[in-house]
Enzyme design. Structure first.
Site, PDB file in Angstrom:
ATOM      1  N   CYS A 264     -39.527  -6.618  21.168  1.00 49.17           N
ATOM      2  CA  CYS A 264     -39.447  -5.804  19.946  1.00 49.17           C
ATOM      3  C   CYS A 264     -38.640  -6.456  18.836  1.00 49.17           C
ATOM      4  CB  CYS A 264     -38.848  -4.436  20.274  1.00 49.17           C
ATOM      5  SG  CYS A 264     -39.723  -3.591  21.609  1.00 49.17           S
TER       6      CYS A 264
ATOM      7  N   HIS B 202     -32.638  -0.244  14.438  1.00 50.36           N
ATOM      8  CA  HIS B 202     -33.770  -0.351  15.355  1.00 50.36           C
ATOM      9  C   HIS B 202     -34.324   1.054  15.579  1.00 50.36           C
ATOM     10  CE1 HIS B 202     -36.309  -2.412  18.163  1.00 50.36           C
ATOM     11  NE2 HIS B 202     -35.882  -1.701  19.192  1.00 50.36           N
TER      12      HIS B 202
ATOM     13  N   HIS C 143     -43.229   2.878  16.617  1.00 56.80           N
ATOM     14  CA  HIS C 143     -42.558   1.620  16.937  1.00 56.80           C
ATOM     15  C   HIS C 143     -43.611   0.522  17.027  1.00 56.80           C
ATOM     16  CE1 HIS C 143     -40.021  -1.376  18.431  1.00 56.80           C
ATOM     17  NE2 HIS C 143     -39.728  -0.920  19.649  1.00 56.80           N
TER      18      HIS C 143
ATOM     19  N   SER D 216     -69.229 -34.882 -42.201  1.00 59.87           N
ATOM     20  CA  SER D 216     -68.648 -35.114 -43.527  1.00 59.87           C
ATOM     21  C   SER D 216     -67.129 -35.037 -43.462  1.00 59.87           C
ATOM     22  CB  SER D 216     -69.230 -34.112 -44.535  1.00 59.87           C
ATOM     23  OG  SER D 216     -68.878 -34.450 -45.861  1.00 59.87           O
TER      24      SER D 216
END
Length: 1001
Positions: A180, A316, A354, A639
């Site tokens: 994790c 967490h 999660h 010209s």
């Protein structure tokens, strides 16, 4: 490890781009912030179709006993494989984590304002964090045959390698699995490499997909999943977490580089640290408070920050009793002990679940957005702290709050703890001098927001004056339309200058191109919608397919008659380079006059002023084109236009060119009362016949041969008017030129010695572009443009129609320079007459101001393959212009496989060889990810670009196409076939026995 505190802030890693695919249809940073600020729980029951095909193959213990709640992505299978050159066959068997990572990485780079093609071949690194082995479990499931494309999903390493391969990135390509904390560990490694100078750009990926039910069943058995399907971090009722899916990609640059490129900097990664729990007394899966405390201190030391200076920590926060307690006590002991107030903490897991291997990167993205917006997001599903945590100096915001006001930059921590004890903590901080993003209302009411938006009298883009050019491109017209459709609603509400800057500098310029030139977001949005729908629009240039190699570029300078009242005024006001060049030319011209020269915005009174205005405008245009990165291969002038052409070629200095203009125009102005010019649609022979028929052969001459059907007659006023009236009576077009004189006629003879004397000492030189003289109808060395040449040029007829074909070859682009277009039609007619396919880009008209006209020309050059190296718009912080993915209608990759077409061709009673060959070619194109028209029937497979992996993919597709091909091997395929047509014949022969057997039955 040496402490990173010695790294100056300018060398720290900065988050400059965010991409995401998250539950609830959250597919970009704006949607992510909206979800965070509104505190919406986006989890829900597992869709029945997700796991049902696996249930019959699994042991009962591998199937969850109840319909667990998860945060699940809506479209896992959808993938634009063609964008990445991946065949439908391979895409169908790829790990979907790789498919999603490719698209989200492209979106993150777009958010960062980085063109995809700009990273090819660079030492850009990719670090990926992933922990879900679901795809490997599926690929190796009983009863499933493994293919080469399946094998790429068996190892995590391929997640990073896919990005490195398809984006052609040459830096480190590393995938890590620390459970994790995987994405956080990847971010830590990327940040270290970036700050050490190993890479200049880093892509960090976090991915998590729930493809196999057995893993959920295992977590359910362990009791870590919330039985009520609600994740409640730090809450008294929290009983576990909810699993979630997601892919997040962050783009990192060093702050000093981000500042140099005017990138958006969401936040700095001020410091980070990783460690492990070691031998935790509570077991392998239990958190270690001691390790977490050491980790937080190490991260703060790495950042050179006092832990008490953390304003917020994105925890967490899984909602488990043990995990919440350990984390809360760590924060209280290290970060909050010296605080006078409670430390705000939160967790995104209550919104999305999660996301495990990706969770640290999602937490980082959420925290970076919170720092960018200056708002603490709420943590939904939280009502009261766990009783064991109430005495700790922590709190969990449940509604959006303004970021705590301090004298320090906004600072936050992000924690991620991996199953098994591999941990990471990251410290994010507001970039110094970063302008905070506008803070939205803390209690968001979308209806009120819409009402407020409608009440605004103008958008920021509408307040910016002047035209903007927005280039749009794609590999195909279908994708171009998709891009235009995706951009239109965004552009309608954006700052047009920022949109233009993003489109010019921060997008790849593909071969199929268009461009919008507009002054307001609404007008630009309308043009984009027209492009999307295949309609024309006044603000739209293109679409067109640019050649692989643009052809020659010829600059064609108009002569007298290209002036108009508002000439150069808008460019003078809007373009500093144009204004400075014009003023420099004015100063050069003033040195040869006895008065102040004309300036844009002033009236053009008389012939001499008109000549000055034309030359000044063309000289300023020349400087502007060169500033944008263009240089002519050849120049041609009509010209007076030859003077500006000679300067553009480098044959005349600015002072010499000004000297020629001043002397030439002053002498010609003496003839203004005596005659002029008549433009007709006669060819030169018919013009001379008309002159002779009216008895004016001694006084009138053909002064300019502009095209096969366009000439200019010059001479005294009375015979010129008589000719005009006669031609008009016959229905022949004839029009006098404003502020004209009888140039290139016998009337100029007395002026020639005086012009030669006035230009004595002129020092022409070799130029860097070929000068094509319309007086001589031939290319001339620059050194020959001396006083004698300009005297001869004043009398000689202008032979544009004879000279222009000498400048052009197939694919040439002719760009007209002048106040308004007078030569483009003649040039197109002439070159068409000579059957030379070219593109002529006309100067402007009096319908739009000259700034719009110049940008229209720039747009036309770009769509024709001549891309500027220096766009008009300066680099600005990018606006988010969406990627227009072609996902079909939500079908899985491979659903549109070409194998059924081959099956149908082979199965007919009387197979058609041509149809079979076409079906094989389509299948080969699909395997290679190439357009079918690019497959040459007589080309060998090697010449077509087949690798061993591609041959395997082709074999698998062929096996699926017809039963008789089920045992086709790679060896047989390569041994019996060398070309597409040969392969078609071989397949027909292989399928024939099966067909004959079916007929006999």
């Amino acid at each position: 490890m040496s402490p990173a505190v010695s790294i100056p802030v300018e060398g720290r890693a900065a988050i400059t781009g965010i991409g995401c695919r998250l539950p609830g249809g959250v597919y970009n940073p704006d949607q992510l912030w909206d979800a965070l600020i509104n505190g919406r729980d986006l989890t829900g029951p597992v869709p029945p179709a997700r796991w049902e095909r696996m249930v019959g193959l699994l042991h009962p213990d591998q199937v969850p006993e109840q319909p667990w709640t998860v945060g699940m992505l809506e479209e896992v299978e959808a993938f634009d494989h063609g964008f990445f050159g991946i065949s439908a066959h391979e895409a169908a068997r790829m790990d979907p984590q790789q498919r999603l990572a490719l698209e989200v990485a492209a979106e993150a780079l777009a958010d960062a304002g980085i063109p995809l093609d700009s990273l090819a071949g660079t030492a850009t690194g990719v670090w990926a964090g992933v922990a879900a082995p679901d795809q490997a479990a599926l690929a190796l499931a009983p009863g499933r045959s493994a293919r080469m494309a399946d094998l790429s999903g068996l190892t995590f390493s391929m997640l990073a390698n896919r990005l490195s391969y398809h984006l052609d990135l040459r830096g480190p390509s590393i995938t890590v699995d620390t459970a994790c904390s995987a994405a956080g560990t990847a971010l830590h490694l990327a940040r270290r490499a970036l700050e050490a100078g190993e890479v200049d750009t880093a892509l960090v990926v976090g991915a998590n997909l729930l493809r196999h039910p057995a893993i959920t069943a295992g977590f359910a058995d362990a009791g870590v999943l919330a039985p009520d399907g609600v994740c409640r971090p730090f809450d008294a009722d929290g009983r576990g977490y909810v699993r979630g899916e997601g892919v997040v990609v962050l783009v990192l640059h060093r702050l000093i580089d981000a500042r140099a490129h005017r990138d958006r900097v969401y936040a700095l990664i001020r410091g980070s640290a990783v460690n492990a729990d070691g031998h935790s007394p509570a077991g392998l899966y239990a958190p270690s408070t001691q390790a977490q405390r050491a980790l937080l201190r190490a991260a703060c030391a790495d950042a050179g920050l006092d832990p008490s200076h953390l304003d917020y920590v994105h925890a967490h926060g899984t909602g488990t009793a043990a995990g919440d307690a350990a984390e809360a006590r760590t924060l209280a002991h290290v970060a909050a002990a010296a605080r006078a107030d409670r430390l705000p903490v939160g967790s995104v897991k209550s919104l999305f679940g999660h996301t495990e291997g990706a969770s640290a990167l999602l937490s980082t993205a959420a925290t970076a957005l919170a720092i960018w917006h200056g708002v603490l997001p709420p943590t939904p599903n939280h009502t009261r702290l766990r009783p064991a945590l109430t005495r700790l100096p922590l709190r969990v915001p449940t509604t959006p709050e303004p970021w705590p006001q301090t004298s320090r930059p906004r600072t936050a921590g992000v924690s991620a703890f991996g199953l098994g004890g591999s941990n990471v903590h990251l410290l994010l901080q507001q970039a110094p001098g970063n302008e905070p993003a506008p803070t939205p209302p803390l209690a968001v009411d979308h209806r009120a927001e819409e009402t407020d938006r409608q009440k605004q009298t103008s958008s920021p883009g509408q307040e910016v004056g002047g035209y903007r050019i927005i280039p749009v491109s794609a590999p195909s017209e279908v994708r171009l339309r998709g891009t235009a459709a995706a951009w239109a609603p965004v552009v309608a509400d954006a700052d047009l200058g920022v949109v233009a800057s993003t489109a010019q500098h921060r997008r790849a310029h593909e071969r199929v191109r268009a461009a919008v030139v507009a002054t307001t977001p609404g007008r630009a949005s309308e043009a984009l919608r027209a492009l999307a729908e295949g309609r024309t629009h006044p603000a739209l240039v293109g679409p067109a397919t640019a050649p692989e190699r643009p052809g020659r570029l010829v600059w064609m300078f108009a002569g007298h008659g290209s002036q108009h009242a508002a000439m150069a005024a808008a460019c003078y006001a809007a373009l500093p380079v144009f204004r400075e060049a014009l003023e420099e030319a004015r100063a050069a011209l003033a040195a040869h006059l006895d008065r102040r020269p004309w300036r844009p915005g002033e009236p053009i009174t008389g012939f001499e002023t008109a000549q000055h205005a034309i030359w000044l405008t063309q000289t300023a245009q020349t400087a502007t084109w060169r500033h944008w990165g263009y240089a002519p291969d050849a120049v041609i002038g009509h010209s007076l236009g030859e003077v500006a052409a000679a300067h553009a070629a480098g044959a005349l200095t600015l002072d010499d060119a000004a000297r020629v203009v001043a002397a030439r125009s002053a002498l010609l102005a003496e003839l203004e009362p005596f005659g002029g010019l008549l433009v007709t649609d006669l060819d030169p022979q018919r013009a001379e016949e008309a002159i002779a028929a009216h008895g004016h052969a001694d006084t009138l001459v053909v002064a300019a041969r502009n095209a096969p059907d366009a000439t200019v007659v010059s001479g005294p006023t009375r015979p010129l008017e008589e000719l005009r009236e006669a031609l008009d009576a016959r229905g022949v077009f004839a029009r006098r030129v404003a502020h004209d004189v009888p140039a290139h006629s016998p009337a100029v003879h007395p002026l020639l010695p005086r012009l030669t004397q006035a230009l004595r000492g002129l020092t022409p030189r070799d130029g860097d572009a070929v000068f094509h003289s319309t007086a001589d109808a031939a290319p001339l060395d620059g050194t020959r443009l001396d006083a004698a040449y300009w005297a001869r040029q004043l009398r000689a007829p202008v032979r544009l129609t004879d000279t222009l074909p000498l400048t052009a070859t197939t694919g040439t682009t002719v760009l007209e320079l002048g106040g308004r277009s007078t030569l483009s039609r003649a040039a197109t007619t002439t070159l068409t007459h000579h059957q030379i396919p070219v593109t002529v880009i006309a100067a402007g008209t009096t319908d739009r101001d000259d700034h719009a006209a110049l940008l229209d020309q720039l747009a036309a050059l770009h769509t024709n393959g001549h891309t500027p190296t220096h766009w008009p718009e300066p680099h600005r912080t990018p606006v988010r212009l969406p990627m227009p993915w072609q996902h079909g209608h939500g079908t899985a990759p491979g659903a549109a496989s070409t194998a059924p077409g081959l099956n149908a061709a082979l199965t007919g009673l009387d197979p058609d060889p041509g149809r079979i060959t076409r079906a094989v070619a389509a299948l080969i194109a699909d395997t290679l990810g190439a357009p079918a028209e690019d497959v040459a029937l007589e080309a060998s497979l090697v010449d077509l670009g087949f690798t061993s992996v591609a041959v395997i993919g082709l074999r698998d597709s062929l096996r699926a196409a017809h039963p008789a091909l089920a045992r086709l091997s790679v060896r047989t395929l390569l041994a019996e076939t060398t070309t597409v047509a040969g392969l078609a014949r071989a397949l027909t022969a292989l399928a024939a026995p099966a067909q004959e057997g079916e007929d006999s039955r």
